[in-house]
Design a protein around this motif. Structure first.
Motif, PDB file in Angstrom:
ATOM      1  N   VAL A 153      10.178   6.348  -5.413  1.00  0.00           N
ATOM      2  CA  VAL A 153       9.744   6.896  -3.817  1.00  0.00           C
ATOM      3  C   VAL A 153      10.961   5.979  -2.790  1.00  0.00           C
ATOM      4  CG1 VAL A 153       7.636   5.495  -2.419  1.00  0.00           C
ATOM      5  CG2 VAL A 153       7.585   6.250  -4.431  1.00  0.00           C
ATOM      6  N   ARG A 202       8.436   2.501   0.384  1.00  0.00           N
ATOM      7  CA  ARG A 202       8.201   1.197  -0.360  1.00  0.00           C
ATOM      8  C   ARG A 202       7.811   0.294   0.144  1.00  0.00           C
ATOM      9  NH1 ARG A 202      10.822   2.463  -5.203  1.00  0.00           N
ATOM     10  NH2 ARG A 202      10.297   0.527  -6.590  1.00  0.00           N
ATOM     11  N   GLU A 240       0.936  -2.424   1.423  1.00  0.00           N
ATOM     12  CA  GLU A 240       0.252  -1.104   0.881  1.00  0.00           C
ATOM     13  C   GLU A 240       0.176  -0.117   0.005  1.00  0.00           C
ATOM     14  OE1 GLU A 240       0.844   0.422   4.550  1.00  0.00           O
ATOM     15  OE2 GLU A 240       1.302  -1.742   3.573  1.00  0.00           O
ATOM     16  N   PHE A 241       0.986   0.338  -0.064  1.00  0.00           N
ATOM     17  CA  PHE A 241       2.063   1.579  -0.866  1.00  0.00           C
ATOM     18  C   PHE A 241       1.643   0.908  -2.417  1.00  0.00           C
ATOM     19  CE2 PHE A 241       4.093   5.118  -1.215  1.00  0.00           C
ATOM     20  CZ  PHE A 241       3.062   6.359  -0.441  1.00  0.00           C
ATOM     21  N   LYS A 242       2.574  -0.155  -2.672  1.00  0.00           N
ATOM     22  CA  LYS A 242       2.837  -0.067  -3.840  1.00  0.00           C
ATOM     23  C   LYS A 242       1.856   0.725  -5.330  1.00  0.00           C
ATOM     24  CE  LYS A 242       5.645  -4.150  -3.383  1.00  0.00           C
ATOM     25  NZ  LYS A 242       6.256  -5.690  -3.552  1.00  0.00           N
ATOM     26  N   LYS A 243       0.496   0.074  -4.648  1.00  0.00           N
ATOM     27  CA  LYS A 243      -0.552   0.377  -6.262  1.00  0.00           C
ATOM     28  C   LYS A 243       0.160   2.030  -5.913  1.00  0.00           C
ATOM     29  CE  LYS A 243      -4.216   1.658  -2.210  1.00  0.00           C
ATOM     30  NZ  LYS A 243      -5.523   1.914  -2.080  1.00  0.00           N
ATOM     31  N   TYR A 244       0.647   3.093  -5.291  1.00  0.00           N
ATOM     32  CA  TYR A 244       0.297   4.274  -6.004  1.00  0.00           C
ATOM     33  C   TYR A 244       1.993   4.519  -6.785  1.00  0.00           C
ATOM     34  CZ  TYR A 244      -2.285   5.362  -1.845  1.00  0.00           C
ATOM     35  OH  TYR A 244      -3.995   5.211  -1.904  1.00  0.00           O
ATOM     36  N   TYR A 245       2.762   3.378  -6.670  1.00  0.00           N
ATOM     37  CA  TYR A 245       4.188   4.422  -7.178  1.00  0.00           C
ATOM     38  C   TYR A 245       4.702   2.811  -8.457  1.00  0.00           C
ATOM     39  CZ  TYR A 245       6.864   0.763  -4.576  1.00  0.00           C
ATOM     40  OH  TYR A 245       7.479  -0.231  -3.495  1.00  0.00           O
ATOM     41  N   THR A 297      -5.388   4.965 -14.591  1.00  0.00           N
ATOM     42  CA  THR A 297      -4.199   4.618 -12.724  1.00  0.00           C
ATOM     43  C   THR A 297      -2.532   4.934 -13.530  1.00  0.00           C
ATOM     44  OG1 THR A 297      -6.157   3.691 -12.444  1.00  0.00           O
ATOM     45  CG2 THR A 297      -3.620   3.504 -10.551  1.00  0.00           C
ATOM     46  N   ASP A 298      -2.152   3.935 -13.901  1.00  0.00           N
ATOM     47  CA  ASP A 298      -0.785   4.780 -14.341  1.00  0.00           C
ATOM     48  C   ASP A 298      -0.105   5.419 -14.589  1.00  0.00           C
ATOM     49  OD1 ASP A 298      -0.931   1.107 -13.852  1.00  0.00           O
ATOM     50  OD2 ASP A 298      -0.300   1.332 -15.989  1.00  0.00           O
ATOM     51  N   LEU A 304       0.575   7.824 -11.339  1.00  0.00           N
ATOM     52  CA  LEU A 304       1.465   7.147 -10.204  1.00  0.00           C
ATOM     53  C   LEU A 304       2.566   7.684 -10.260  1.00  0.00           C
ATOM     54  CD1 LEU A 304       1.385   3.466 -11.319  1.00  0.00           C
ATOM     55  CD2 LEU A 304      -0.043   4.939  -9.696  1.00  0.00           C
ATOM     56  N   LEU A 305       3.445   8.038  -8.973  1.00  0.00           N
ATOM     57  CA  LEU A 305       4.151   8.859  -8.343  1.00  0.00           C
ATOM     58  C   LEU A 305       5.885   9.010  -8.925  1.00  0.00           C
ATOM     59  CD1 LEU A 305       3.942   8.296  -4.570  1.00  0.00           C
ATOM     60  CD2 LEU A 305       3.784  10.609  -5.772  1.00  0.00           C
TER      61      LEU A 305
END
Length: 207
Positions: free
Chosen positions: A32, A37, A41-46, A165-166, A169-170
């Protein structure tokens, strides 16, 4: 004065080159961007919490339990599909140059930084893709089964939710080619179905 004149010429050359349309490279699995990075709050997406998929987060000390799950799922997948592990691994090895081309260069560089237990980047990457591909296929098949997925995967329900969820992830992705090479037969219809069903379940379903 001459030095200043030369510098201006170089700048005009640079301006002219900027008119050229840049070639668009094929999309690759990559980290990402830094500006994203840096957003907490964006950590949950990658950032995976239990299972790493692919080379980006491989070896993360916080994901050791996930490595045990993946090894177990990969072994079970190979057993259920009646395949020979060495043959499946060789299919990845034979395509490793093509597969490397599907990852960003900095991902490959970071993967090569630690070769503990491996003789080369190709050997390490082929093993990661082999295990992660087989384990992911077993996971997707379990999620498509009529029985309880947690019983098939031998995992707690709360951990299963985390893995679900994992997988999306991106920075936790595999090339489709890996799954195609590891699939139980030459018919990709079943492979596409379990992938589509999993995505649809996560978008619209409830666990």
């Amino acid at each position: 004065m001459m030095a200043s004149h030369t510098t201006l010429e170089e700048k005009f050359d640079e301006l002219q080159k900027a008119e050229e349309t840049p070639q668009i490279s094929a999309p690759k699995i990559q980290k990402v961007s830094e500006y994203l990075r840096n957003r907490k709050e964006f950590k949950k997406y990658y950032l995976p919490r239990l299972v790493s998929i692919g080379p980006i987060h491989h070896g993360n000390a916080n994901l050791k339990l996930g490595e045990k799950y993946k090894l177990m799922w990969a072994a079970q997948y190979i057993k259920n599909t009646r395949r020979i592990a060495q043959d499946l691994h060789k299919k990845i090895v034979d395509k490793i140059d093509e597969l490397k081309g599907l990852f960003a260069e900095d991902v490959l560089t970071a993967t090569k930084e630690s070769l503990k237990g491996f003789s080369s980047l190709d050997e390490k990457l082929s093993w990661i893709l082999f295990i992660d591909g087989c384990s992911l296929l077993y996971f997707l098949a379990a999620m498509n089964a009529d029985d309880n997925a947690e019983e098939i995967l031998i995992i707690k329900l709360d951990q299963l939710s985390v893995v679900m969820t994992d997988v999306l992830l991106l920075e936790n992705q595999l090339p489709y080619l890996v799954l195609k090479l590891s699939w139980k037969n030459d018919n990709e219809t079943g492979l596409n179905e379990i992938m589509e069903n999993f995505v649809e379940f996560n978008l619209w379903g409830t666990a």
